[in-house]
Design a protein around this motif. Structure first.
Motif, mmCIF file in Angstrom:
data_model
loop_
_atom_site.group_PDB
_atom_site.id
_atom_site.type_symbol
_atom_site.label_atom_id
_atom_site.label_comp_id
_atom_site.label_asym_id
_atom_site.label_seq_id
_atom_site.Cartn_x
_atom_site.Cartn_y
_atom_site.Cartn_z
ATOM 1 N N VAL A 38 0.852 -1.190 0.000
ATOM 2 C CA VAL A 38 0.000 0.000 0.000
ATOM 3 C C VAL A 38 0.883 1.234 0.000
ATOM 4 C CG1 VAL A 38 -1.751 1.280 1.282
ATOM 5 C CG2 VAL A 38 -1.857 -1.221 1.168
ATOM 6 N N LYS A 39 0.568 2.197 -0.861
ATOM 7 C CA LYS A 39 1.387 3.401 -0.973
ATOM 8 C C LYS A 39 1.346 4.205 0.311
ATOM 9 C CE LYS A 39 0.765 3.815 -5.974
ATOM 10 N NZ LYS A 39 0.280 4.684 -7.083
ATOM 11 N N GLY A 40 2.436 4.917 0.550
ATOM 12 C CA GLY A 40 2.538 5.716 1.754
ATOM 13 C C GLY A 40 3.453 5.067 2.778
ATOM 14 N N ARG A 41 3.558 5.702 3.911
ATOM 15 C CA ARG A 41 4.404 5.203 4.976
ATOM 16 C C ARG A 41 3.776 3.995 5.647
ATOM 17 N NH1 ARG A 41 6.055 10.007 8.854
ATOM 18 N NH2 ARG A 41 7.278 8.263 9.704
ATOM 19 N N ALA A 42 4.611 3.225 6.329
ATOM 20 C CA ALA A 42 4.101 2.075 7.077
ATOM 21 C C ALA A 42 3.174 2.546 8.194
ATOM 22 C CB ALA A 42 5.266 1.271 7.653
ATOM 23 N N LYS A 43 2.181 1.745 8.499
ATOM 24 C CA LYS A 43 1.175 2.111 9.485
ATOM 25 C C LYS A 43 1.717 1.956 10.905
ATOM 26 C CE LYS A 43 -1.806 2.708 6.201
ATOM 27 N NZ LYS A 43 -2.280 4.067 5.834
ATOM 28 N N GLY A 44 1.196 2.804 11.781
ATOM 29 C CA GLY A 44 1.562 2.718 13.186
ATOM 30 C C GLY A 44 2.352 3.923 13.637
ATOM 31 N N PRO A 45 2.477 4.073 14.954
ATOM 32 C CA PRO A 45 1.902 3.193 15.994
ATOM 33 C C PRO A 45 0.457 3.563 16.316
ATOM 34 C CG PRO A 45 3.245 4.906 16.983
ATOM 35 C CD PRO A 45 3.353 5.118 15.502
ATOM 36 N N GLY A 46 -0.204 2.674 17.069
ATOM 37 C CA GLY A 46 -1.581 2.927 17.467
ATOM 38 C C GLY A 46 -2.560 2.079 16.682
ATOM 39 N N LEU A 47 -3.772 2.599 16.540
ATOM 40 C CA LEU A 47 -4.878 1.890 15.894
ATOM 41 C C LEU A 47 -4.979 2.298 14.429
ATOM 42 C CD1 LEU A 47 -7.448 0.071 16.229
ATOM 43 C CD2 LEU A 47 -8.695 2.199 16.726
ATOM 44 N N PHE A 48 -5.152 1.325 13.558
ATOM 45 C CA PHE A 48 -5.399 1.600 12.139
ATOM 46 C C PHE A 48 -6.361 0.548 11.602
ATOM 47 C CE2 PHE A 48 -1.949 -1.401 12.101
ATOM 48 C CZ PHE A 48 -2.185 -2.198 10.998
ATOM 49 N N TRP A 49 -6.923 0.848 10.418
ATOM 50 C CA TRP A 49 -7.944 0.000 9.808
ATOM 51 C C TRP A 49 -7.370 -0.668 8.567
ATOM 52 C CZ3 TRP A 49 -12.254 -0.341 12.729
ATOM 53 C CH2 TRP A 49 -12.489 0.695 13.630
ATOM 54 N N PHE A 50 -7.861 -1.871 8.290
ATOM 55 C CA PHE A 50 -7.439 -2.619 7.110
ATOM 56 C C PHE A 50 -8.584 -3.522 6.675
ATOM 57 C CE2 PHE A 50 -6.727 -5.427 10.594
ATOM 58 C CZ PHE A 50 -6.833 -6.714 10.107
ATOM 59 N N ILE A 51 -8.424 -4.091 5.500
ATOM 60 C CA ILE A 51 -9.440 -4.995 4.945
ATOM 61 C C ILE A 51 -8.926 -6.419 5.123
ATOM 62 C CG2 ILE A 51 -10.771 -5.587 2.906
ATOM 63 C CD1 ILE A 51 -10.252 -2.763 1.867
ATOM 64 N N PRO A 52 -9.479 -7.192 5.997
ATOM 65 C CA PRO A 52 -8.878 -8.488 6.335
ATOM 66 C C PRO A 52 -8.849 -9.490 5.189
ATOM 67 C CG PRO A 52 -10.992 -8.230 7.419
ATOM 68 C CD PRO A 52 -10.669 -6.905 6.804
ATOM 69 N N TRP A 53 -9.791 -9.456 4.276
ATOM 70 C CA TRP A 53 -9.813 -10.438 3.184
ATOM 71 C C TRP A 53 -9.026 -9.979 1.952
ATOM 72 C CZ3 TRP A 53 -14.205 -8.376 5.422
ATOM 73 C CH2 TRP A 53 -14.787 -7.284 4.769
ATOM 74 N N LEU A 54 -8.491 -8.750 1.981
ATOM 75 C CA LEU A 54 -7.654 -8.273 0.889
ATOM 76 C C LEU A 54 -6.217 -7.967 1.312
ATOM 77 C CD1 LEU A 54 -10.015 -5.741 -0.962
ATOM 78 C CD2 LEU A 54 -9.608 -8.144 -1.493
ATOM 79 N N ASP A 55 -6.035 -7.701 2.588
ATOM 80 C CA ASP A 55 -4.730 -7.236 3.075
ATOM 81 C C ASP A 55 -3.998 -8.328 3.831
ATOM 82 O OD1 ASP A 55 -5.496 -4.837 2.029
ATOM 83 O OD2 ASP A 55 -6.017 -3.922 3.958
ATOM 84 N N VAL A 56 -2.673 -8.290 3.691
ATOM 85 C CA VAL A 56 -1.765 -9.123 4.476
ATOM 86 C C VAL A 56 -0.812 -8.171 5.201
ATOM 87 C CG1 VAL A 56 0.020 -10.884 4.449
ATOM 88 C CG2 VAL A 56 -1.918 -11.051 2.883
ATOM 89 N N ILE A 57 -0.715 -8.319 6.516
ATOM 90 C CA ILE A 57 0.063 -7.395 7.339
ATOM 91 C C ILE A 57 1.324 -8.088 7.822
ATOM 92 C CG2 ILE A 57 0.063 -6.000 9.435
ATOM 93 C CD1 ILE A 57 -2.929 -5.755 9.170
ATOM 94 N N GLN A 58 2.443 -7.379 7.678
ATOM 95 C CA GLN A 58 3.718 -7.832 8.228
ATOM 96 C C GLN A 58 4.234 -6.754 9.182
ATOM 97 O OE1 GLN A 58 6.706 -9.309 5.610
ATOM 98 N NE2 GLN A 58 5.317 -10.627 4.469
ATOM 99 N N THR A 59 4.478 -7.144 10.411
ATOM 100 C CA THR A 59 4.919 -6.218 11.454
ATOM 101 C C THR A 59 6.442 -6.216 11.530
ATOM 102 O OG1 THR A 59 2.900 -6.686 12.685
ATOM 103 C CG2 THR A 59 4.664 -5.592 13.874
ATOM 104 N N VAL A 60 7.010 -5.020 11.619
ATOM 105 C CA VAL A 60 8.462 -4.839 11.675
ATOM 106 C C VAL A 60 8.812 -4.144 12.983
ATOM 107 C CG1 VAL A 60 10.476 -3.812 10.566
ATOM 108 C CG2 VAL A 60 8.590 -4.682 9.178
#
Length: 289
Positions: free
Chosen positions: A80-102
């Motif tokens: 997804v374009k833009g900076r990585a998400k976080g910190p705190g609460l954010f929204w995503f689409i669970p059936w379209l998105d895959v999240i990797q935490t760094v």
């Protein structure tokens, strides 16, 4: 003509190859555009579905990231374009998105003792410690498969290459400078992965036993030589002081000093003192060439 036919065939082949390449580029652009449109449609439909069923799907579309973490989101396989998400609460689409935490915290690892051959052909074992942290989560996820292992392997090879370019004397006396050069080499190689190497320190240098014995013998010999030189310099200074003191004495004073020296000698069975008149000594010294 045969030559003209050959030139025409070559030009025709080049023209066909250029057309194929041009059509492939247009096909890739068209295919990419179609998939982008399809992804945008799926995203809009998913957002509409989430809004319609918000009380039920709200808990599925929310995620919390810690202060020291960032989340890289892959939507339909693309970042997804833009900076990585976080910190705190954010929204995503669970059936379209895959999240990797760094994790953005500083990581420390030890480099196991490496067999290194210096520039003057001296074998030694060296171990070090490296501190680094991730500054670009997107590059860390997309550019390298296993960042920790890659950084560890790069640190090992950089340690060998850096020490192999220096002599043993440089390694022993310039440890800070060598660590700095190693840090710069690691930063240059790993910045494409989104990594910032903060510090590199050489922990221990292990020399062969025979080499340590030779160095100890050399150091002891140099210490003995310096001690002998100091004693010799002291004797030279003492003789010069005595000569200057004797030159300033009168014959009577010199004779009294001579008698005082004789009286200060301890009379033991192993020491026999013969006193000679100073005139006899003067006559003896006057006949010397």
């Amino acid at each position: 003509m045969p030559g003209g036919n050959r030139v025409g065939a070559v030009c025709a082949d080049e023209f066909v190859a250029a057309n194929v390449k041009l059509h492939s580029k247009h096909g890739e652009r068209r295919g990419g555009g179609v998939w982008e449109v399809l992804g945008a449609v799926l995203t809009l439909l998913s957002a509409a579905f989430i809004l319609l069923t918000f009380p039920l799907t709200g808990w599925m579309c929310a995620k919390v990231i810690q202060e020291y973490e960032r989340a890289v989101i892959f939507r339909l396989g693309r970042v997804v374009k833009g900076r990585a998400k976080g910190p705190g609460l954010f929204w995503f689409i669970p059936w379209l998105d895959v999240i990797q935490t760094v994790d953005l915290r500083t990581v420390c690892f030890n480099i196991r003792p490496q067999e290194v051959l210096t520039a003057d052909w001296v074998p030694l074992k060296v171990d070090a410690v490296v501190f680094y942290r991730v500054v670009d989560p997107s590059l860390w996820v997309t550019r390298v498969k296993n960042g920790y292992q890659a950084t560890h392997t790069l640190a090992q090879t950089t340690l060998r290459a850096t020490l192999g370019a220096h002599t043993l004397t440089d390694v022993l006396t310039q440890r800070t400078g060598i660590a700095k050069r190693m840090e710069e080499a690691l930063y240059t190689a790993s910045r494409l992965w989104g990594v910032l190497v903060e510090r590199v320190e050489l922990k221990d240098l292990t020399l062969p036993v025979s080499l340590r014995r030779c160095m100890a013998s050399e150091a002891e010999a140099s210490r003995r030589a310096r001690a002998k030189m100091i004693v010799a310099e002291g004797e030279v200074k003492a003789s010069r002081a005595l000569q200057e003191a004797a030159s300033g004495l009168s014959p009577v004073a010199f004779h009294l000093r001579y008698l005082q020296s004789l009286s200060s000698v301890q009379s033991t069975a192993s020491i026999v003192v013969f006193s000679l008149p100073t005139e006899l000594l003067d006559m003896f010294l006057s006949h010397q060439p």
